[in-house]
Design an enzyme around this catalytic site. Structure first.
Site, PDB file in Angstrom:
ATOM      1  N   ARG A  65      -2.998 -14.319 -28.331  1.00  0.00           N
ATOM      2  CA  ARG A  65      -2.810 -15.191 -29.494  1.00  0.00           C
ATOM      3  C   ARG A  65      -4.138 -15.719 -30.044  1.00  0.00           C
ATOM      4  O   ARG A  65      -4.290 -15.902 -31.262  1.00  0.00           O
ATOM      5  CB  ARG A  65      -1.880 -16.348 -29.116  1.00  0.00           C
ATOM      6  N   HIS A  69      -5.229 -15.764 -33.985  1.00  0.00           N
ATOM      7  CA  HIS A  69      -5.554 -16.981 -34.732  1.00  0.00           C
ATOM      8  C   HIS A  69      -7.014 -16.996 -35.188  1.00  0.00           C
ATOM      9  O   HIS A  69      -7.349 -17.672 -36.159  1.00  0.00           O
ATOM     10  CB  HIS A  69      -5.214 -18.227 -33.914  1.00  0.00           C
ATOM     11  N   ASN A  97      -2.584 -24.779 -34.244  1.00  0.00           N
ATOM     12  CA  ASN A  97      -3.378 -24.645 -33.017  1.00  0.00           C
ATOM     13  C   ASN A  97      -3.282 -25.841 -32.068  1.00  0.00           C
ATOM     14  O   ASN A  97      -3.339 -25.674 -30.845  1.00  0.00           O
ATOM     15  CB  ASN A  97      -4.871 -24.452 -33.379  1.00  0.00           C
ATOM     16  N   HIS A 197       5.439 -11.317 -29.540  1.00  0.00           N
ATOM     17  CA  HIS A 197       6.321 -12.346 -28.995  1.00  0.00           C
ATOM     18  C   HIS A 197       7.247 -11.788 -27.912  1.00  0.00           C
ATOM     19  O   HIS A 197       8.235 -12.412 -27.559  1.00  0.00           O
ATOM     20  CB  HIS A 197       7.122 -13.020 -30.121  1.00  0.00           C
TER      21      HIS A 197
HETATM   22  C1  HEM Z   1       4.548 -13.282 -37.697  1.00  0.00           C
HETATM   23  C2  HEM Z   1       4.091 -14.507 -37.763  1.00  0.00           C
HETATM   24  C3  HEM Z   1       3.896 -15.354 -36.547  1.00  0.00           C
HETATM   25  C4  HEM Z   1       4.326 -16.620 -36.384  1.00  0.00           C
HETATM   26  C5  HEM Z   1       5.071 -17.457 -37.409  1.00  0.00           C
HETATM   27  C6  HEM Z   1       3.962 -17.037 -35.066  1.00  0.00           C
HETATM   28  C7  HEM Z   1       4.219 -18.282 -34.532  1.00  0.00           C
HETATM   29  C8  HEM Z   1       4.088 -18.600 -33.197  1.00  0.00           C
HETATM   30  C9  HEM Z   1       4.492 -19.849 -32.621  1.00  0.00           C
HETATM   31  C10 HEM Z   1       5.085 -21.017 -33.384  1.00  0.00           C
HETATM   32  C11 HEM Z   1       4.255 -19.774 -31.301  1.00  0.00           C
HETATM   33  C12 HEM Z   1       4.539 -20.859 -30.265  1.00  0.00           C
HETATM   34  C13 HEM Z   1       3.467 -21.917 -30.355  1.00  0.00           C
HETATM   35  C14 HEM Z   1       3.871 -23.187 -29.684  1.00  0.00           C
HETATM   36  O1  HEM Z   1       5.031 -23.591 -29.812  1.00  0.00           O
HETATM   37  O2  HEM Z   1       3.001 -23.811 -29.060  1.00  0.00           O
HETATM   38  C15 HEM Z   1       3.687 -18.486 -31.028  1.00  0.00           C
HETATM   39  C16 HEM Z   1       3.312 -18.045 -29.789  1.00  0.00           C
HETATM   40  C17 HEM Z   1       2.699 -16.831 -29.579  1.00  0.00           C
HETATM   41  N1  HEM Z   1       2.295 -15.945 -30.549  1.00  0.00           N
HETATM   42 FE1  HEM Z   1       2.854 -15.944 -32.470  1.00  0.00          FE
HETATM   43  N2  HEM Z   1       3.321 -16.013 -34.434  1.00  0.00           N
HETATM   44  C18 HEM Z   1       3.236 -14.967 -35.310  1.00  0.00           C
HETATM   45  C19 HEM Z   1       2.598 -13.768 -35.089  1.00  0.00           C
HETATM   46  C20 HEM Z   1       1.912 -13.469 -33.941  1.00  0.00           C
HETATM   47  C21 HEM Z   1       0.996 -12.364 -33.791  1.00  0.00           C
HETATM   48  C22 HEM Z   1       0.604 -11.412 -34.918  1.00  0.00           C
HETATM   49  C23 HEM Z   1       0.547 -12.393 -32.516  1.00  0.00           C
HETATM   50  C24 HEM Z   1      -0.437 -11.482 -31.838  1.00  0.00           C
HETATM   51  C25 HEM Z   1      -0.707 -10.264 -32.218  1.00  0.00           C
HETATM   52  C26 HEM Z   1       1.200 -13.497 -31.862  1.00  0.00           C
HETATM   53  C27 HEM Z   1       1.082 -13.814 -30.536  1.00  0.00           C
HETATM   54  C28 HEM Z   1       1.690 -14.891 -29.936  1.00  0.00           C
HETATM   55  C29 HEM Z   1       1.742 -15.081 -28.503  1.00  0.00           C
HETATM   56  C30 HEM Z   1       1.251 -14.090 -27.471  1.00  0.00           C
HETATM   57  C31 HEM Z   1       2.361 -16.321 -28.275  1.00  0.00           C
HETATM   58  C32 HEM Z   1       2.587 -16.998 -26.935  1.00  0.00           C
HETATM   59  C33 HEM Z   1       1.311 -17.741 -26.559  1.00  0.00           C
HETATM   60  C34 HEM Z   1       1.350 -18.464 -25.236  1.00  0.00           C
HETATM   61  O3  HEM Z   1       2.320 -18.383 -24.494  1.00  0.00           O
HETATM   62  O4  HEM Z   1       0.347 -19.153 -24.957  1.00  0.00           O
HETATM   63  N3  HEM Z   1       1.994 -14.145 -32.760  1.00  0.00           N
HETATM   64  N4  HEM Z   1       3.586 -17.801 -32.214  1.00  0.00           N
END
Ligand code: HEM
Ligand SMILES: *[C@@H]1O[C@H](CO)[C@@H](O)[C@H](O)[C@H]1NC(C)=O
Ligand SMILES: *[C@@H]1O[C@H](CO)[C@@H](O)[C@H](O)[C@H]1NC(C)=O
Ligand SMILES: *[C@@H]1O[C@H](CO)[C@@H](O)[C@H](O)[C@H]1NC(C)=O
Ligand SMILES: *[C@@H]1O[C@H](CO)[C@@H](O)[C@H](O)[C@H]1NC(C)=O
Length: 325
Positions: A65, A69, A97, A197
């Site tokens: 992630r 970002h 973030n 995800h």
């Molecule tokens: C399509 C639009 C996307 C949205 C709206 C989005 C939104 C989010 C949100 C809201 C979270 C949880 C954050 C939290 O509640 O603290 C999350 C987690 C995550 N996102 Fe996305 N995301 C998107 C695309 C992506 C992309 C493109 C990647 C990587 C290529 C990605 C990788 C991740 C990962 C791996 C997590 C888990 C992180 C952790 O457990 O520390 N996301 N994302």
């Protein structure tokens, strides 16, 4: 014969020139960028990532992630990693973030290893790109040849990170497409990259509205999520749930199967599979083919990593990822 050859040579040059201009932002990145200056870079990054993931699987998700970002806000320039100073506020506390990004200590560890073996050579932006690739691979996903040669920004932009460059979990499909298009990523990239995800976790505040208010959600799934994410405003906001209800520690295609079963955790996940919607057929395709998903994901990661890197004499190679030299 000779003239046919020269005309096809000519069209090859036209294609090369077109590529050179349209894809110019990534023209300076290369797979072999550190092969002379830091030949052990891949081993060094991998060994720190491997031990961090051994210690906690979720760290692989967190590292992936970070690269995302970083790349969506003013390009892949490591700006995300800068701590706040008296002269500017960095990106770390921007809405998407704050209290959410993690893995900064792992990046520090990688950087200090690299400073020992090749001082002042490998950028923090490149560390994020390599660590993301290694994380995905270690958790069972595809691998790819990371392109390198990004340099680090000397500053960061809170406003850019806080105001729409990063997609929100409440976004609808057209908003998602718009944020991705802004960094040169298309609909296929959006669906493939959302497959990230398949690993990691989200906070209750990111999905509360969905599990209480939406109807395109599996009832028992919603109920299970509600048990640890109370309806009361401000209550339990930091409680965590896996983004992939089936196999949260494995990089696989379960995420897409979940969407078909209305078990996407975020609103922005589930909108990818609105019946008849333009992305639903991609979701279906990936849910049935790990090979196709893996291949599209890897290509999309390289494309994302090409977004507006600093190269040449722009930026710097930070000695400490948290501050400009
Ligand atoms: C399509 C639009 C996307 C949205 C709206 C989005 C939104 C989010 C949100 C809201 C979270 C949880 C954050 C939290 O509640 O603290 C999350 C987690 C995550 N996102 Fe996305 N995301 C998107 C695309 C992506 C992309 C493109 C990647 C990587 C290529 C990605 C990788 C991740 C990962 C791996 C997590 C888990 C992180 C952790 O457990 O520390 N996301 N994302
Ligand atoms: C970031 O989160 C902290 C702790 O919850 C909060 O005090 C701070 O106001 C937040 N920063 C911004 C810029 O929203
Ligand atoms: C920071 O980002 C905002 C929003 O994208 C932009 O308007 C502003 O010009 C940027 N500031 C700097 C110093 O680059
Ligand atoms: C998506 O959300 C934006 C902002 O709320 C809204 O203006 C737009 O109409 C929505 N689009 C669709 C297709 O629902
Ligand atoms: C459900 O939707 C209503 C109306 O938009 C809103 O006021 C409420 O805060 C939402 N509930 C949750 C738990 O987000």
């Amino acid at each position: 014969m000779a003239s046919r050859r020269s005309s096809s040579l000519c069209s090859i040059w036209v294609i090369v020139l077109l590529l050179g201009f349209t894809g110019s932002s990534s023209a300076h990145l290369s797979k072999h960028f550190y092969s002379k200056s830091c030949p052990k870079v891949f081993d060094a990054v991998k060994s720190v990532v491997q031990s961090a993931v051994n210690n906690e699987k979720r760290m692989g998700a967190s590292l992936l992630r970070l690269h995302f970002h970083d790349c969506f806000v003013n390009g892949c320039d490591g700006s995300l990693l800068l701590d706040d100073t008296s002269s500017f506020t960095g990106e770390k506390t921007a809405g998407p973030n704050n209290n959410s990004l993690r893995g900064f200590e792992v990046v520090d560890k990688i950087k200090s290893q690299l400073e020992k073996i090749c001082h002042g050579v490998v950028s923090c932006a490149d560390i994020l790109a390599i660590a993301a690739r290694d994380s995905v691979k270690i958790l069972g996903g595809p691998s790819w040849k990371v392109k390198l040669g990004r340099r680090d920004s000397k500053t960061a932009n809170f406003t850019a990170a806080d105001s729409g460059a990063l997609p929100a979990p409440t976004a609808n499909l057209s908003q998602l497409k718009t944020t991705f298009r802004a960094v040169g990523l298309n609909k296929r990239d959006l669906v493939a990259l959302s497959g990230a995800h398949t690993i990691g976790k989200a906070r209750c505040s990111s999905f509360k509205d969905r599990i209480y208010n939406e109807t395109n959600i599996d009832a028992s799934f919603a109920k299970a999520r509600q048990s640890k994410c109370p309806i009361t405003v401000g209550s339990g906001d930091n409680n965590l749930a896996p983004l992939d209800v089936q196999t949260p520690g494995t990089f696989d295609i379960a995420y897409f199967k979940n969407l078909i079963n209305q078990k996407g955790l975020l609103h922005s996940d589930q909108v990818l599979y609105n019946n008849g919607g333009s992305t639903a057929s991609l979701v279906k395709k990936y849910s049935g083919s790990a090979n196709t998903f893996n291949s599209h994901f890897a290509k999309a990661m390289i494309k994302m990593g090409n977004n507006k890197p600093l190269t040449g004499s722009n930026g710097e190679i930070r000695l400490n990822c948290r501050r400009s030299n």
